[in-house]
Design a protein around this motif. Structure first.
Motif, PDB file in Angstrom:
ATOM      1  N   GLN A 195       0.971  -1.252   0.102  1.00 50.88           N
ATOM      2  CA  GLN A 195      -0.061   0.041  -0.094  1.00 50.88           C
ATOM      3  C   GLN A 195       0.969   1.193  -0.057  1.00 50.88           C
ATOM      4  OE1 GLN A 195      -3.649   0.122   1.867  1.00 50.88           O
ATOM      5  NE2 GLN A 195      -3.528  -1.913   2.898  1.00 50.88           N
ATOM      6  N   PHE A 196       0.301   2.386  -0.625  1.00 50.46           N
ATOM      7  CA  PHE A 196       1.117   3.701  -0.635  1.00 50.46           C
ATOM      8  C   PHE A 196       1.264   4.400   0.783  1.00 50.46           C
ATOM      9  CE2 PHE A 196       0.280   2.678  -5.024  1.00 50.46           C
ATOM     10  CZ  PHE A 196       1.270   3.419  -5.583  1.00 50.46           C
ATOM     11  N   PRO A 197       2.366   5.000   1.167  1.00 48.11           N
ATOM     12  CA  PRO A 197       2.162   5.694   2.246  1.00 48.11           C
ATOM     13  C   PRO A 197       1.765   7.092   2.294  1.00 48.11           C
ATOM     14  CG  PRO A 197       4.632   5.499   1.243  1.00 48.11           C
ATOM     15  CD  PRO A 197       3.588   4.874   0.341  1.00 48.11           C
ATOM     16  N   THR A 198       1.627   7.433   3.400  1.00 48.54           N
ATOM     17  CA  THR A 198       0.942   9.101   3.321  1.00 48.54           C
ATOM     18  C   THR A 198       1.732  10.050   4.485  1.00 48.54           C
ATOM     19  OG1 THR A 198      -1.450   8.279   2.609  1.00 48.54           O
ATOM     20  CG2 THR A 198      -1.180  10.394   4.032  1.00 48.54           C
ATOM     21  N   THR A 199       1.905  11.165   3.987  1.00 51.68           N
ATOM     22  CA  THR A 199       2.512  12.070   4.981  1.00 51.68           C
ATOM     23  C   THR A 199       1.230  12.900   5.616  1.00 51.68           C
ATOM     24  OG1 THR A 199       4.498  12.402   3.708  1.00 51.68           O
ATOM     25  CG2 THR A 199       3.860  14.029   5.259  1.00 51.68           C
ATOM     26  N   MET A 200       1.016  12.734   6.933  1.00 54.03           N
ATOM     27  CA  MET A 200      -0.012  13.329   7.498  1.00 54.03           C
ATOM     28  C   MET A 200       0.217  14.881   7.747  1.00 54.03           C
ATOM     29  SD  MET A 200      -2.354  10.963   7.900  1.00 54.03           S
ATOM     30  CE  MET A 200      -2.480   9.156   8.219  1.00 54.03           C
ATOM     31  N   THR A 253      -2.369  12.926   1.311  1.00 48.94           N
ATOM     32  CA  THR A 253      -1.317  12.733   0.323  1.00 48.94           C
ATOM     33  C   THR A 253      -1.058  11.285  -0.087  1.00 48.94           C
ATOM     34  OG1 THR A 253       0.502  12.267   2.002  1.00 48.94           O
ATOM     35  CG2 THR A 253      -0.052  14.712   1.352  1.00 48.94           C
ATOM     36  N   LYS A 254      -0.446  10.856  -1.175  1.00 50.00           N
ATOM     37  CA  LYS A 254      -0.270   9.405  -1.464  1.00 50.00           C
ATOM     38  C   LYS A 254       1.248   9.648  -2.176  1.00 50.00           C
ATOM     39  CE  LYS A 254      -3.229   6.480  -3.240  1.00 50.00           C
ATOM     40  NZ  LYS A 254      -4.106   5.903  -4.087  1.00 50.00           N
ATOM     41  N   VAL A 255       2.122   8.919  -1.414  1.00 50.72           N
ATOM     42  CA  VAL A 255       3.669   8.945  -1.829  1.00 50.72           C
ATOM     43  C   VAL A 255       4.083   7.886  -2.745  1.00 50.72           C
ATOM     44  CG1 VAL A 255       5.897   9.346  -1.289  1.00 50.72           C
ATOM     45  CG2 VAL A 255       4.113  10.508   0.083  1.00 50.72           C
ATOM     46  N   PRO A 261       5.218   2.182  -4.856  1.00 49.05           N
ATOM     47  CA  PRO A 261       5.281   2.515  -3.418  1.00 49.05           C
ATOM     48  C   PRO A 261       6.758   2.473  -2.937  1.00 49.05           C
ATOM     49  CG  PRO A 261       3.438   0.938  -3.339  1.00 49.05           C
ATOM     50  CD  PRO A 261       4.125   1.026  -4.793  1.00 49.05           C
ATOM     51  N   PRO A 262       7.234   3.129  -2.082  1.00 50.65           N
ATOM     52  CA  PRO A 262       8.650   3.398  -1.708  1.00 50.65           C
ATOM     53  C   PRO A 262       8.887   1.930  -1.178  1.00 50.65           C
ATOM     54  CG  PRO A 262       7.763   4.592  -0.467  1.00 50.65           C
ATOM     55  CD  PRO A 262       6.805   4.340  -1.445  1.00 50.65           C
ATOM     56  N   ASN A 263      10.209   1.369  -1.135  1.00 54.07           N
ATOM     57  CA  ASN A 263      10.531   0.202  -0.269  1.00 54.07           C
ATOM     58  C   ASN A 263      10.788   0.584   1.152  1.00 54.07           C
ATOM     59  OD1 ASN A 263      11.806  -1.720   1.053  1.00 54.07           O
ATOM     60  ND2 ASN A 263      13.060  -2.452  -0.697  1.00 54.07           N
ATOM     61  N   PRO A 264      10.198   0.316   2.218  1.00 54.32           N
ATOM     62  CA  PRO A 264      10.318   0.969   3.440  1.00 54.32           C
ATOM     63  C   PRO A 264      11.485   0.561   3.906  1.00 54.32           C
ATOM     64  CG  PRO A 264       8.542  -0.755   3.557  1.00 54.32           C
ATOM     65  CD  PRO A 264       8.867  -0.717   2.248  1.00 54.32           C
ATOM     66  N   PHE A 265      12.283  -0.411   3.430  1.00 54.64           N
ATOM     67  CA  PHE A 265      13.691  -1.113   3.963  1.00 54.64           C
ATOM     68  C   PHE A 265      14.844  -0.444   3.321  1.00 54.64           C
ATOM     69  CE2 PHE A 265      10.267  -3.891   5.525  1.00 54.64           C
ATOM     70  CZ  PHE A 265      10.175  -3.546   6.642  1.00 54.64           C
ATOM     71  N   ILE A 309       3.680   4.685   7.210  1.00 51.29           N
ATOM     72  CA  ILE A 309       3.571   3.202   6.381  1.00 51.29           C
ATOM     73  C   ILE A 309       2.438   2.420   6.794  1.00 51.29           C
ATOM     74  CG2 ILE A 309       5.162   1.108   6.029  1.00 51.29           C
ATOM     75  CD1 ILE A 309       6.261   3.797   4.938  1.00 51.29           C
ATOM     76  N   ARG A 310       1.702   2.056   5.619  1.00 52.98           N
ATOM     77  CA  ARG A 310       0.416   1.170   5.950  1.00 52.98           C
ATOM     78  C   ARG A 310       1.005  -0.299   5.890  1.00 52.98           C
ATOM     79  NH1 ARG A 310      -1.644   5.536   2.981  1.00 52.98           N
ATOM     80  NH2 ARG A 310      -3.246   6.575   4.145  1.00 52.98           N
ATOM     81  N   GLU A 311       1.821  -0.664   5.467  1.00 50.37           N
ATOM     82  CA  GLU A 311       2.236  -2.049   5.038  1.00 50.37           C
ATOM     83  C   GLU A 311       3.717  -2.638   4.848  1.00 50.37           C
ATOM     84  OE1 GLU A 311       0.919  -5.692   2.306  1.00 50.37           O
ATOM     85  OE2 GLU A 311       0.480  -3.751   1.703  1.00 50.37           O
ATOM     86  N   SER A 312       4.410  -3.493   5.659  1.00 47.02           N
ATOM     87  CA  SER A 312       5.594  -3.980   5.124  1.00 47.02           C
ATOM     88  C   SER A 312       5.651  -5.225   5.252  1.00 47.02           C
ATOM     89  CB  SER A 312       6.578  -2.927   6.127  1.00 47.02           C
ATOM     90  OG  SER A 312       6.381  -3.374   7.547  1.00 47.02           O
ATOM     91  N   ARG A 313       6.697  -5.729   6.301  1.00 49.67           N
ATOM     92  CA  ARG A 313       6.662  -7.265   6.339  1.00 49.67           C
ATOM     93  C   ARG A 313       5.502  -7.496   7.132  1.00 49.67           C
ATOM     94  NH1 ARG A 313      11.703  -5.618   9.270  1.00 49.67           N
ATOM     95  NH2 ARG A 313      13.426  -5.645   7.646  1.00 49.67           N
TER      96      ARG A 313
END
Length: 443
Positions: A195-200, A253-255, A261-265, A309-313
C-alpha cells in the motif's frame, strides 16, 4: 595505489552488556506494544518496553493518525463498539484530559474517534506509568540472538552504545516485524503490491464551521477541479477531520517513487519519500486554499514526524488470516479480538479502494495468527500480524492493534507463570481473562 572505497569493512568481535533480564520484552511502543506491555505487567510480570522514538503511540503519534479506527461496527441506525479492554482505558483517559470526542464521527459506511495528538502521548504515558511498565526510549532494535527455538536476547543501539536485553518471552510489536527479521524468522514482504504511504498534515487557520458542512463527495469535487486546473494531486479522496476550532487534520497525500510505493527498508527510497511527502503537502495546501471552502487562510501547522507506512513485513504465523476470513465473517475457537473495519487498500489511482463488510457484521482474529511456528517464546501483534495482503488491510488499524497487543501480553504472562511455551497455554483460560479485563471477543 589502494582504492579509497571498499565494498565492506571489518568490525571486530565484541561483548555486549546485558542491561536487563526480564519476564517479558516488548519491541515497539505503538498501540499493540503498549497494550501488550501493560497487560503483562498487570499480570505480575517484569516488563521492558522498547521504543525508538521519545514517546509512545507509534502511528498514532509519530505519523499523527488523527482518529482511532476499527472501534466500531456500524449500521444505518447504530454504532456498536467492538474493541474494549486497554483501548477503552485509553479513551477514558483521553476523555478525562479533554483529548477525544464524546461521540464517534460517522463517515462513509464506518465511524472513527478523533483525538488530540499531544494528549494521546500524555494518556499513554500515564497508562504505562500506572501499570509499572519500564520504557526505554531512543532504543533501536538492531539484532537478536536465537538459541534453538527460542529468542535468548535482543540487541539495541542507544546513545550509550549497543546493549542487550534478555527475557523469557519476546513480543514483536514493531509494525515492521523487525524482531522476526533479525531473528531470521520467515515472513512475507510483498514489495510488488505494498500500500502507498501517506504524510499526514494538520492545517491551521481553517474555517472549521464551513468545513463541518462538507462531506467527502464535496471534498472530492473540489479537488477534482484543482486537478483539472493543473494541480498534480495523487489523491482527491481522503479523510479531513476538524480537530479543534480552526484546526483540521488531513489524511490526503499518497507518496510514490516512479509510480510505485517506496520500499520501506531501502534507506535511500524512504528518505526520498519523506521529502516528497512534504512537497505534496505544499501542493495540497495551495489546492485547498484555492478550491476547498473554509481553507482560504489555511497554513501548515505541522506534519507527522515520519511518513505513514501502512504495510511492510507480515508474519507467517501458525495461522494466516485471509480475505475470505474477513469477508466471510470468520469465527475461530481461539478468537482473541473482533474486527469490523473494511479492507482499506491505498493502491494506485486517486481513490482509495474500500471493500466493506455487511453493515453491523464482524470477523474474529485468532490467537494463532499471533504465534510463530516452532518458536515458544516469541509472538507478534499489530500491523505485522500474520495475514495476507488483503486481510492485513483490515486488521492493521488502531483498535485491532490494541486488542491484539492485549491478547499477547496476557498470553505471555500465562506462559511465564506456568513455565510453558506460548503454544502450550490454555487458550480458553486466556479468552476468559481477556473478557474479564474488558476485551470483546464476540458481539
Amino acid at each position: 595505489m589502494p582504492s579509497l572505497f571498499k565494498s565492506s569493512i571489518h568490525e571486530p568481535q565484541r561483548e555486549t552488556e546485558v542491561i536487563r533480564n526480564v519476564d517479558v520484552c516488548v519491541v515497539g511502543g505503538g498501540p499493540a506494544g503498549v497494550a501488550a506491555a501493560v497487560s503483562a505487567s498487570r499480570a505480575g510480570m517484569s516488563v521492558l518496553l522498547l521504543e525508538r522514538e521519545g514517546f509512545l503511540g507509534g502511528t498514532l503519534t509519530t505519523v499523527s493518525l488523527g482518529s482511532i479506527c476499527g472501534l466500531y461496527a456500524v449500521t444505518k441506525d447504530a454504532v456498536t463498539q467492538v474493541v474494549g479492554g486497554v483501548c477503552s482505558e485509553i479513551i477514558e483517559r483521553l476523555k478525562a484530559l479533554g483529548g477525544v470526542d464524546e461521540k464517534p464521527k460517522r463517515w462513509l459506511e464506518t465511524a472513527s474517534l478523533p483525538y488530540d495528538l499531544f494528549l494521546m502521548k500524555v494518556a499513554l504515558d500515564g497508562l504505562v506509568a500506572d501499570s509499572k511498565v519500564e520504557v526505554l526510549y531512543h532504543t533501536l532494535l538492531v539484532g537478536a540472538q536465537v538459541v534453538g527455538s527460542e529468542v535468548e536476547a535482543v540487541l539495541v543501539e542507544t546513545k550509550q552504545g549497543r546493549l542487550a536485553i534478555k527475557a523469557k518471552v519476546f513480543i514483536d510489536c514493531s509494525g515492521d516485524a523487525d524482531l522476526l527479521h533479525h531473528a531470521n524468522v520467515p515472513y512475507e514482504l510483498s514489495l510488488g503490491d505494498l500500500q502507498f504511504p501517506t504524510t499526514m498534515v494538520r492545517f491551521a487557520g481553517v474555517d472549521t464551521k464551513t468545513l463541518d458542512t462538507l462531506n467527502r463527495s464535496d471534498l472530492r469535487e473540489s479537488l477534482e477541479r484543482a486537478v483539472e486546473n493543473g494541480f498534480d494531486l495523487p489523491r482527491t479522496a481522503g479523510g479531513v477531520f476538524t480537530e479543534r476550532p480552526g484546526l483540521a487534520h488531513l489524511n490526503i497525500t499518497k507518496v510514490a517513487l516512479d509510480g510505485v510505493p517506496p520500499n520501506p527498508f531501502d534507506v535511500s527510497q524512504i528518505s526520498r519519500a519523506e521529502a516528497l511527502g512534504r512537497e505534496q503537502v505544499q501542493t495540497y495546501l495551495k489546492a485547498f486554499q484555492r478550491y476547498v471552502p473554509g481553507f482560504k487562510d489555511a497554513y501548515v501547522l505541522d506534519t507527522g514526524a515520519v511518513i505513514g507506512i501502512r504495510e511492510s513485513r507480515r508474519a507467517l504465523g501458525d495461522y494466516v488470516l485471509t480475505e475470505q476470513d474477513v469477508l466471510g465473517e470468520a469465527r475461530f475457537e481461539d478468537a482473541i479480538a473482533c474486527c469490523s473495519w473494511p479492507m482499506e487498500d491505498h493502491a494506485a489511482g486517486r481513490a482509495t479502494k474500500w471493500i466493506w463488510l455487511k453493515p453491523g457484521s464482524y470477523f474474529q482474529i485468532p490467537f494463532s495468527s499471533l504465534t510463530i511456528p516452532e518458536f515458544e517464546n516469541l509472538m507478534v501483534a499489530g500491523r505485522c500480524a500474520s495475514a495476507t495482503h488483503a486481510a492485513q488491510a483490515s486488521i492493521r488499524v488502531t483498535a485491532q492493534c490494541f486488542a491484539m497487543g492485549q491478547a499477547v501480553g496476557e498470553a505471555a504472562a500465562m506462559a511465564v507463570a506456568n513455565q510453558v511455551g506460548v503454544h502450550q497455554i490454555q487458550v480458553k483460560t486466556l479468552q476468559k481473562q481477556l473478557v474479564a479485563n474488558g476485551a470483546i471477543l464476540e458481539i
